[in-house]
Design a protein around this motif. Structure first.
Motif, PDB file in Angstrom:
ATOM      1  N   GLN A 336      -8.615  -2.514   0.201  1.00 31.75           N
ATOM      2  CA  GLN A 336      -9.544  -3.556   0.625  1.00 31.75           C
ATOM      3  C   GLN A 336     -10.840  -3.506  -0.172  1.00 31.75           C
ATOM      4  O   GLN A 336     -11.494  -4.547  -0.365  1.00 31.75           O
ATOM      5  CB  GLN A 336      -9.808  -3.434   2.128  1.00 31.75           C
ATOM      6  CG  GLN A 336      -8.567  -3.761   2.952  1.00 31.75           C
ATOM      7  CD  GLN A 336      -8.817  -3.792   4.446  1.00 31.75           C
ATOM      8  OE1 GLN A 336      -8.394  -4.697   5.136  1.00 31.75           O
ATOM      9  NE2 GLN A 336      -9.495  -2.773   4.961  1.00 31.75           N
ATOM     10  N   ASP A 337     -11.201  -2.358  -0.662  1.00 34.28           N
ATOM     11  CA  ASP A 337     -12.343  -2.262  -1.571  1.00 34.28           C
ATOM     12  C   ASP A 337     -12.074  -3.014  -2.869  1.00 34.28           C
ATOM     13  O   ASP A 337     -12.996  -3.546  -3.491  1.00 34.28           O
ATOM     14  CB  ASP A 337     -12.639  -0.787  -1.861  1.00 34.28           C
ATOM     15  CG  ASP A 337     -13.783  -0.605  -2.831  1.00 34.28           C
ATOM     16  OD1 ASP A 337     -14.917  -1.005  -2.502  1.00 34.28           O
ATOM     17  OD2 ASP A 337     -13.551  -0.083  -3.942  1.00 34.28           O
ATOM     18  N   MET A 338     -10.818  -3.089  -3.239  1.00 32.84           N
ATOM     19  CA  MET A 338     -10.416  -3.734  -4.485  1.00 32.84           C
ATOM     20  C   MET A 338     -10.078  -5.209  -4.297  1.00 32.84           C
ATOM     21  O   MET A 338     -10.310  -6.032  -5.182  1.00 32.84           O
ATOM     22  CB  MET A 338      -9.195  -2.976  -5.041  1.00 32.84           C
ATOM     23  CG  MET A 338      -8.663  -3.452  -6.375  1.00 32.84           C
ATOM     24  SD  MET A 338      -7.383  -2.344  -7.021  1.00 32.84           S
ATOM     25  CE  MET A 338      -6.089  -2.524  -5.809  1.00 32.84           C
ATOM     26  N   LEU A 339      -9.547  -5.574  -3.101  1.00 30.59           N
ATOM     27  CA  LEU A 339      -9.020  -6.921  -2.890  1.00 30.59           C
ATOM     28  C   LEU A 339      -9.687  -7.693  -1.762  1.00 30.59           C
ATOM     29  O   LEU A 339      -9.430  -8.895  -1.611  1.00 30.59           O
ATOM     30  CB  LEU A 339      -7.512  -6.830  -2.594  1.00 30.59           C
ATOM     31  CG  LEU A 339      -6.638  -6.252  -3.692  1.00 30.59           C
ATOM     32  CD1 LEU A 339      -5.227  -5.994  -3.169  1.00 30.59           C
ATOM     33  CD2 LEU A 339      -6.596  -7.175  -4.900  1.00 30.59           C
ATOM     34  N   GLY A 340     -10.493  -7.035  -0.950  1.00 32.94           N
ATOM     35  CA  GLY A 340     -11.068  -7.696   0.209  1.00 32.94           C
ATOM     36  C   GLY A 340     -10.210  -7.489   1.439  1.00 32.94           C
ATOM     37  O   GLY A 340      -9.187  -6.788   1.405  1.00 32.94           O
ATOM     38  N   PRO A 341     -10.589  -8.096   2.577  1.00 33.26           N
ATOM     39  CA  PRO A 341      -9.861  -7.883   3.846  1.00 33.26           C
ATOM     40  C   PRO A 341      -8.384  -8.276   3.742  1.00 33.26           C
ATOM     41  O   PRO A 341      -8.036  -9.291   3.145  1.00 33.26           O
ATOM     42  CB  PRO A 341     -10.603  -8.798   4.825  1.00 33.26           C
ATOM     43  CG  PRO A 341     -11.961  -8.973   4.227  1.00 33.26           C
ATOM     44  CD  PRO A 341     -11.756  -8.973   2.739  1.00 33.26           C
ATOM     45  N   LEU A 342      -7.544  -7.446   4.349  1.00 36.76           N
ATOM     46  CA  LEU A 342      -6.100  -7.676   4.349  1.00 36.76           C
ATOM     47  C   LEU A 342      -5.598  -7.750   5.782  1.00 36.76           C
ATOM     48  O   LEU A 342      -6.033  -6.976   6.644  1.00 36.76           O
ATOM     49  CB  LEU A 342      -5.372  -6.546   3.602  1.00 36.76           C
ATOM     50  CG  LEU A 342      -5.718  -6.378   2.119  1.00 36.76           C
ATOM     51  CD1 LEU A 342      -5.144  -5.067   1.584  1.00 36.76           C
ATOM     52  CD2 LEU A 342      -5.187  -7.549   1.309  1.00 36.76           C
ATOM     53  N   ASP A 343      -4.678  -8.642   6.030  1.00 34.53           N
ATOM     54  CA  ASP A 343      -4.074  -8.785   7.352  1.00 34.53           C
ATOM     55  C   ASP A 343      -3.069  -7.648   7.559  1.00 34.53           C
ATOM     56  O   ASP A 343      -2.093  -7.520   6.813  1.00 34.53           O
ATOM     57  CB  ASP A 343      -3.371 -10.139   7.441  1.00 34.53           C
ATOM     58  CG  ASP A 343      -2.872 -10.455   8.853  1.00 34.53           C
ATOM     59  OD1 ASP A 343      -2.719  -9.514   9.660  1.00 34.53           O
ATOM     60  OD2 ASP A 343      -2.620 -11.637   9.139  1.00 34.53           O
ATOM     61  N   THR A 344      -3.304  -6.822   8.574  1.00 31.53           N
ATOM     62  CA  THR A 344      -2.446  -5.658   8.816  1.00 31.53           C
ATOM     63  C   THR A 344      -1.406  -5.912   9.909  1.00 31.53           C
ATOM     64  O   THR A 344      -0.777  -4.959  10.383  1.00 31.53           O
ATOM     65  CB  THR A 344      -3.304  -4.441   9.202  1.00 31.53           C
ATOM     66  OG1 THR A 344      -4.062  -4.746  10.379  1.00 31.53           O
ATOM     67  CG2 THR A 344      -4.255  -4.070   8.074  1.00 31.53           C
ATOM     68  N   THR A 345      -1.199  -7.156  10.274  1.00 33.64           N
ATOM     69  CA  THR A 345      -0.184  -7.474  11.282  1.00 33.64           C
ATOM     70  C   THR A 345       1.191  -6.945  10.856  1.00 33.64           C
ATOM     71  O   THR A 345       1.626  -7.165   9.732  1.00 33.64           O
ATOM     72  CB  THR A 345      -0.099  -8.998  11.491  1.00 33.64           C
ATOM     73  OG1 THR A 345      -1.388  -9.492  11.865  1.00 33.64           O
ATOM     74  CG2 THR A 345       0.918  -9.340  12.560  1.00 33.64           C
ATOM     75  N   ASN A 346       1.834  -6.207  11.766  1.00 31.85           N
ATOM     76  CA  ASN A 346       3.175  -5.642  11.529  1.00 31.85           C
ATOM     77  C   ASN A 346       3.201  -4.636  10.375  1.00 31.85           C
ATOM     78  O   ASN A 346       4.253  -4.408   9.758  1.00 31.85           O
ATOM     79  CB  ASN A 346       4.200  -6.754  11.274  1.00 31.85           C
ATOM     80  CG  ASN A 346       4.376  -7.658  12.471  1.00 31.85           C
ATOM     81  OD1 ASN A 346       4.413  -7.187  13.600  1.00 31.85           O
ATOM     82  ND2 ASN A 346       4.479  -8.967  12.231  1.00 31.85           N
ATOM     83  N   MET A 347       2.068  -4.032  10.076  1.00 27.00           N
ATOM     84  CA  MET A 347       1.997  -3.020   9.013  1.00 27.00           C
ATOM     85  C   MET A 347       2.827  -1.792   9.398  1.00 27.00           C
ATOM     86  O   MET A 347       2.859  -1.381  10.550  1.00 27.00           O
ATOM     87  CB  MET A 347       0.548  -2.604   8.793  1.00 27.00           C
ATOM     88  CG  MET A 347       0.340  -1.559   7.706  1.00 27.00           C
ATOM     89  SD  MET A 347      -1.426  -1.210   7.434  1.00 27.00           S
ATOM     90  CE  MET A 347      -1.817  -0.290   8.948  1.00 27.00           C
ATOM     91  N   THR A 348       3.519  -1.215   8.435  1.00 23.52           N
ATOM     92  CA  THR A 348       4.322  -0.007   8.656  1.00 23.52           C
ATOM     93  C   THR A 348       3.946   1.068   7.634  1.00 23.52           C
ATOM     94  O   THR A 348       3.522   0.755   6.511  1.00 23.52           O
ATOM     95  CB  THR A 348       5.828  -0.303   8.543  1.00 23.52           C
ATOM     96  OG1 THR A 348       6.106  -0.830   7.240  1.00 23.52           O
ATOM     97  CG2 THR A 348       6.268  -1.293   9.606  1.00 23.52           C
ATOM     98  N   ALA A 349       4.106   2.319   8.041  1.00 22.20           N
ATOM     99  CA  ALA A 349       3.868   3.461   7.157  1.00 22.20           C
ATOM    100  C   ALA A 349       5.183   4.185   6.915  1.00 22.20           C
ATOM    101  O   ALA A 349       6.080   4.187   7.772  1.00 22.20           O
ATOM    102  CB  ALA A 349       2.847   4.414   7.772  1.00 22.20           C
ATOM    103  N   TRP A 350       5.283   4.840   5.761  1.00 23.54           N
ATOM    104  CA  TRP A 350       6.557   5.459   5.350  1.00 23.54           C
ATOM    105  C   TRP A 350       6.255   6.668   4.472  1.00 23.54           C
ATOM    106  O   TRP A 350       5.229   6.727   3.779  1.00 23.54           O
ATOM    107  CB  TRP A 350       7.365   4.429   4.580  1.00 23.54           C
ATOM    108  CG  TRP A 350       8.668   4.871   3.980  1.00 23.54           C
ATOM    109  CD1 TRP A 350       9.910   4.807   4.539  1.00 23.54           C
ATOM    110  CD2 TRP A 350       8.871   5.416   2.668  1.00 23.54           C
ATOM    111  NE1 TRP A 350      10.860   5.267   3.664  1.00 23.54           N
ATOM    112  CE2 TRP A 350      10.250   5.649   2.508  1.00 23.54           C
ATOM    113  CE3 TRP A 350       8.004   5.715   1.605  1.00 23.54           C
ATOM    114  CZ2 TRP A 350      10.792   6.195   1.341  1.00 23.54           C
ATOM    115  CZ3 TRP A 350       8.540   6.260   0.439  1.00 23.54           C
ATOM    116  CH2 TRP A 350       9.924   6.487   0.328  1.00 23.54           C
TER     117      TRP A 350
END
Length: 431
Positions: A336-350
């Motif tokens: 987000q520092d590089m691209l701005g705010p991001l929508d984290t809806t349904n975000m997954t980690a792996w």
């Protein structure tokens, strides 16, 4: 039951791509894995054909950074304290591989492999009908300031000496190449021959489905051992007690390949180069280029329908260690520092276990301890990148068209105390 020409053990991207290449050449191939195809580490990779990664992970002097790796569990490269005793032999080889002359040799070997990646993949992608997933738009390596970019140019010049095409871009050229980048990050190097697939799992599964259409066979069973007769491997044994015979056995079992090497009578120094990712399916960030954040040591994969995957960093720990998902989530703030705010809806980690050898150059070729046994493992973060090149090397070797370069063979590890014919200093751990 007919006996296949080759049993391939491990249905990740290297095993599937090699099985497809061999089957397309007319060989009878049985692919075996205890899990579903493409379900392991290959399902979560960063999707890149990373043709610029010609310099091994063990760069000169990198061993001096070990204290910082141990001190910062969330750093770009981290080593978990509790696993240091078991990792010590691998780390010692890693330090040995970082000698200047050795790095130069390994860089030549990696550049030779990476130089044919696109050429090796193109016919398999076309044959599998996956052209629409292969994005050949290049990549941008981005920096937070012009000074940071300038300081890193010698590294790019070094890569250029080994065949990597690149071009430094100014602010305006970077903005045109990727409008989504915020102003501080409009300092970049363009890598035109870098490419990616926008869903690594579906891409690998597509290769598998083509293997099946070609008449390849798949068996979802755990392989527990090698079927040996005197000094030859004649097949595999399964967890259900069944034996399957074959003309040749190829081990592409990722970080678990060392289990079969030990059965053959030698040791492979495989450790897990554990990688993490966050997938943001609804990020709402349609990117034009694949992005490499150089200071943050992570990448941004543009996925289908505006989604993105943030992937990167290296954690050295046991393959069964509990994942530290903080390493994945810290990538969000950096992105987000590089691209701005991001929508984290349904975000997954792996988290996935990338099979790594100390020299970065993978193990490809026949065992010299027993006949009929072959390995293709140790690709680390270059598994997808080098899958088709590995397949081509093994295809040509099996069909008698060309031999695999000897420096790729697993017999470089026949003696646990030698490396490239030289004795590796041994680390004595005292209680």
């Amino acid at each position: 039951m007919s006996v296949p020409d080759v049993i391939v053990v491990g249905a990740g991207v290297v095993g599937i791509t090699t099985a497809l290449k061999l089957r397309a050449a007319g060989l009878a191939v049985l692919l075996v894995d205890k899990a579903e195809p493409a379900a392991g580490t290959s399902s979560g990779n960063a999707g890149a054909f990373a043709v610029s990664e010609v310099v091994p992970l063990a760069e000169p002097g990198i061993w001096r950074k070990l204290p910082s790796w141990l001190a910062d569990p969330l750093g770009p490269l981290a080593v978990r304290w509790r696993y240091l005793p078991s990792l010590a032999p691998w780390l010692l080889r890693f330090a040995w591989a970082s000698r200047q002359g050795q790095v130069q040799q390994l860089t030549r070997q990696l550049s030779a492999l990476l130089g044919s990646v696109n050429e090796d993949f193109a016919p398999l992608i076309a044959r599998s009908g996956l052209d629409g997933m292969w994005r050949r738009h290049g990549a941008l390596a981005v920096y937070a300031s012009e000074a940071a970019l300038t300081a890193d140019l010698p590294r790019w010049q070094h890569r250029g000496e080994h065949g990597v095409k690149w071009q430094a871009l100014d602010d305006e050229a970077t903005r045109q190449a990727e409008p989504a980048l915020l102003a501080p990050w409009r300092n970049a190097v363009s890598i035109p021959e870098w490419s990616h697939v926008d869903d690594p799992y579906l891409f690998t599964l597509g290769l598998f489905e083509q293997f099946i259409r070609e008449g390849g066979q798949y068996l979802q069973q755990e392989v527990t051992g090698l079927l040996k007769e005197q000094q030859a491997v004649r097949g595999v044994t399964l967890a259900n007690g069944e034996q399957r015979r074959a003309g040749k056995v190829l081990i592409t079992a990722g970080v678990w390949s060392d289990h079969f090497a030990r059965q053959a009578g030698f040791s492979l120094p495989l450790e897990s180069e554990r990688g993490y990712h966050l997938t943001l399916p609804e990020a709402g960030m349609p990117l034009q280029r694949y992005l490499l954040n150089v200071p943050g040591s992570f990448v941004v994969l543009p996925m289908a329908n505006g989604g993105i995957r943030l992937a990167g960093t290296v954690e050295l720990a046991h393959r069964d260690a509990t994942p530290d998902y903080r390493r994945a989530h810290l990538l969000l703030d950096k992105a987000q520092d590089m691209l701005g705010p991001l929508d984290t809806t349904n975000m997954t980690a792996w988290m996935g276990n990338r099979p790594s050898v100390p020299e970065t150059v993978p193990v490809i070729g026949p065992s010299t301890c027993v006949d009929g046994l072959y390995f293709a493992c140790g690709h680390g973060h270059l598994g997808l990148t080098l899958a088709a090149t590995t397949a081509r090397l093994l295809h040509d070797h099996f069909l008698g068209l060309a031999d695999i370069p000897r420096h790729l063979w697993p017999d470089r590890y026949d003696s646990p105390n030698t490396q490239d014919g030289q004795r590796v200093p041994q680390l004595e751990i005292r209680s």
